[in-house]
Write a protein that holds these residues in place. Structure first.
Motif, mmCIF file in Angstrom:
data_model
loop_
_atom_site.group_PDB
_atom_site.id
_atom_site.type_symbol
_atom_site.label_atom_id
_atom_site.label_comp_id
_atom_site.label_asym_id
_atom_site.label_seq_id
_atom_site.Cartn_x
_atom_site.Cartn_y
_atom_site.Cartn_z
ATOM 1 N N THR A 219 1.057 -1.125 0.074
ATOM 2 C CA THR A 219 0.005 -0.265 -0.034
ATOM 3 C C THR A 219 0.994 1.221 0.066
ATOM 4 N N TRP A 220 2.092 1.267 0.875
ATOM 5 C CA TRP A 220 2.764 2.360 0.917
ATOM 6 C C TRP A 220 3.655 2.641 -0.327
ATOM 7 N N GLU A 221 3.884 1.554 -1.264
ATOM 8 C CA GLU A 221 4.357 1.777 -2.259
ATOM 9 C C GLU A 221 3.529 2.081 -3.764
ATOM 10 N N ARG A 222 2.215 1.396 -3.677
ATOM 11 C CA ARG A 222 1.609 1.860 -4.466
ATOM 12 C C ARG A 222 0.231 2.705 -4.460
ATOM 13 N N ARG A 223 -0.113 2.649 -3.399
ATOM 14 C CA ARG A 223 -1.493 3.682 -2.988
ATOM 15 C C ARG A 223 -1.250 4.228 -1.602
ATOM 16 N N PRO A 224 -0.351 5.210 -1.427
ATOM 17 C CA PRO A 224 -0.035 5.756 -0.073
ATOM 18 C C PRO A 224 -1.126 6.481 0.245
ATOM 19 N N ASP A 225 -2.152 6.949 -0.570
ATOM 20 C CA ASP A 225 -3.210 7.765 -0.219
ATOM 21 C C ASP A 225 -4.219 6.938 0.610
ATOM 22 N N LEU A 226 -4.317 5.671 0.346
ATOM 23 C CA LEU A 226 -5.003 4.936 1.370
ATOM 24 C C LEU A 226 -4.684 4.742 2.856
ATOM 25 N N LEU A 227 -3.499 5.207 3.144
ATOM 26 C CA LEU A 227 -2.834 5.114 4.356
ATOM 27 C C LEU A 227 -3.616 6.122 5.335
ATOM 28 N N LYS A 228 -4.222 6.975 4.717
ATOM 29 C CA LYS A 228 -4.512 8.072 5.502
ATOM 30 C C LYS A 228 -5.697 7.825 6.150
ATOM 31 N N SER A 229 -6.711 6.974 5.733
ATOM 32 C CA SER A 229 -7.929 6.628 6.481
ATOM 33 C C SER A 229 -7.850 5.154 6.926
ATOM 34 N N VAL A 230 -6.861 4.539 7.037
ATOM 35 C CA VAL A 230 -6.469 3.472 7.867
ATOM 36 C C VAL A 230 -6.178 3.515 9.236
ATOM 37 N N GLU A 231 -6.725 2.673 10.147
ATOM 38 C CA GLU A 231 -6.239 2.861 11.667
ATOM 39 C C GLU A 231 -5.143 1.938 11.932
ATOM 40 N N LEU A 232 -3.801 2.537 11.959
ATOM 41 C CA LEU A 232 -2.842 2.007 12.446
ATOM 42 C C LEU A 232 -2.221 1.808 13.664
ATOM 43 N N THR A 233 -1.722 0.656 13.993
ATOM 44 C CA THR A 233 -1.284 0.243 15.372
ATOM 45 C C THR A 233 0.227 1.074 15.591
ATOM 46 N N PRO A 234 0.884 1.044 16.672
ATOM 47 C CA PRO A 234 2.034 1.475 16.849
ATOM 48 C C PRO A 234 3.210 0.853 15.876
ATOM 49 N N GLU A 235 2.862 -0.523 16.085
ATOM 50 C CA GLU A 235 3.856 -1.380 15.240
ATOM 51 C C GLU A 235 3.848 -1.256 13.656
ATOM 52 N N ASP A 236 2.628 -0.988 13.345
ATOM 53 C CA ASP A 236 2.490 -0.632 11.789
ATOM 54 C C ASP A 236 3.093 0.813 11.602
ATOM 55 N N LYS A 237 2.903 1.646 12.360
ATOM 56 C CA LYS A 237 3.571 2.944 12.008
ATOM 57 C C LYS A 237 5.088 3.114 12.085
ATOM 58 N N ALA A 238 5.487 2.112 13.401
ATOM 59 C CA ALA A 238 7.095 1.844 13.266
ATOM 60 C C ALA A 238 7.730 1.161 12.043
ATOM 61 N N PHE A 239 6.966 0.142 11.318
ATOM 62 C CA PHE A 239 7.374 -0.505 10.191
ATOM 63 C C PHE A 239 7.008 0.559 9.013
ATOM 64 N N LEU A 240 6.189 1.298 9.033
ATOM 65 C CA LEU A 240 6.150 2.625 7.794
ATOM 66 C C LEU A 240 7.208 3.522 7.954
ATOM 67 N N GLN A 241 7.642 3.615 9.025
ATOM 68 C CA GLN A 241 8.758 4.742 9.244
ATOM 69 C C GLN A 241 10.058 3.800 8.879
ATOM 70 N N SER A 242 10.289 2.687 9.073
ATOM 71 C CA SER A 242 11.304 2.186 8.661
ATOM 72 C C SER A 242 11.453 2.007 7.233
ATOM 73 N N LEU A 243 10.304 1.829 6.438
ATOM 74 C CA LEU A 243 10.330 1.883 5.067
ATOM 75 C C LEU A 243 10.800 3.229 4.342
ATOM 76 N N GLU A 244 10.302 4.327 5.320
ATOM 77 C CA GLU A 244 10.758 5.667 4.833
ATOM 78 C C GLU A 244 12.024 5.947 4.803
ATOM 79 N N ARG A 245 12.485 5.312 5.828
ATOM 80 C CA ARG A 245 14.067 5.865 6.357
ATOM 81 C C ARG A 245 15.135 5.054 5.007
ATOM 82 N N VAL A 246 14.602 3.865 4.871
ATOM 83 C CA VAL A 246 15.174 3.098 3.748
ATOM 84 C C VAL A 246 15.304 3.882 2.517
ATOM 85 N N GLN A 247 14.163 4.503 2.182
ATOM 86 C CA GLN A 247 13.873 5.245 0.856
ATOM 87 C C GLN A 247 14.885 6.494 1.106
ATOM 88 N N GLY A 248 14.567 6.891 2.151
ATOM 89 C CA GLY A 248 15.643 8.358 2.208
ATOM 90 C C GLY A 248 17.156 8.050 2.123
#
Length: 251
Positions: A219-248
């Motif tokens: 979802t982060w790679e193909r449809r990041p817009d969908l993440l705005k309306s999804v209820e994310l757990t702290p673990e989900d948020k940490a995983f997404l942050q790790s993806l953003e760090r790798v991309q950076g």
């Protein structure tokens, strides 16, 4: 008694024959879960030529569908109905069709679809007859038949008893708000390409964690817009942050 009744107003009922006699929707009809009634609204035109369209007031190109045949066809369908069902106008000007919309429609037991052709509809059909106006995308098709089939297929999958695996409709892409995780099947290795080891481990908790993270990744790679309306757990948020760090780092 069918759990869902589809009434479809169309000038080209033959377009639906292959769709209704194939795959999942065919089985839904055979099980008696779904009933579909195709109505050619030309039959409700009053003149001897069965005219359903006319030139627009004020001039301009194209032809516009007249209100009388469509209103009359809907009245005919509703004459023995106690609760007025949603009347869905298929139109490029409508609300974008989403999984959430499919879920809302599937909660009804009766839906009426109006499939247009030509330049458009007399505005009184929109204002005084229809309760819903749906578009399947920002493009124009010849008529509303194909969009109606798309909506009918999506709604049918959500009706209990239609799918062999009731979990399928729940885990499909968009049902959770995310795109679905990758799938693999036998063989475990093909042409040197291996199935992820976690899926072969038998460790269900780790498998569920992997699936959730891969769903988030996709979802982060193909449809990041969908993440705005999804209820994310702290673990989900940490995983997404790790993806953003790798991309950076790659940039």
């Amino acid at each position: 008694m069918a759990k869902m009744r589809f009434d479809v107003l169309t000038l080209f009922p033959e377009m639906f024959h292959g769709f209704l006699n194939s795959s999942i929707i065919k089985r839904a009809h055979e099980k008696g879960i779904v009933q579909t009634n195709l109505v050619n609204f030309r039959e409700f035109a009053k003149d001897r030529h069965r005219t359903v369209d006319d030139t627009p007031y004020g001039g301009g190109g194209g032809m516009v569908l007249k209100p009388e045949p469509i209103f009359e066809a809907v009245d005919h369908l509703l004459q023995d109905v106690s609760d007025r069902p949603p009347i869905v106008l298929m139109s490029p000007q409508g609300e974008p069709f989403t999984q959430r919309k499919a879920e809302a429609l599937a909660r009804h037991s009766h839906l009426i679809f109006i499939c247009g052709h030509y330049e458009g509809y007399d505005e009184r059909i929109r204002q005084y007859l229809c309760t819903e106006e749906i578009s399947i995308g920002d493009y124009v098709l010849t008529g509303g038949e194909l969009p109606a089939m798309v909506v009918m297929d999506s709604v049918t999958r959500l009706i209990p008893g239609v799918l062999g695996n009731e979990v399928s409709a729940v885990t499909d892409s968009f049902s959770t708000g995310l795109l679905e995780h990758p799938h693999y099947t036998r063989p475990a290795e093909y042409r040197g390409y291996r199935v992820p080891e976690v899926l072969l481990s038998g460790h269900h908790r780790n498998i569920e964690k992997w699936r959730r993270q891969e769903s988030l990744r996709r979802t982060w790679e193909r449809r990041p817009d969908l993440l705005k309306s999804v209820e994310l757990t702290p673990e989900d948020k940490a995983f997404l942050q790790s993806l953003e760090r790798v991309q950076g780092k790659r940039e």
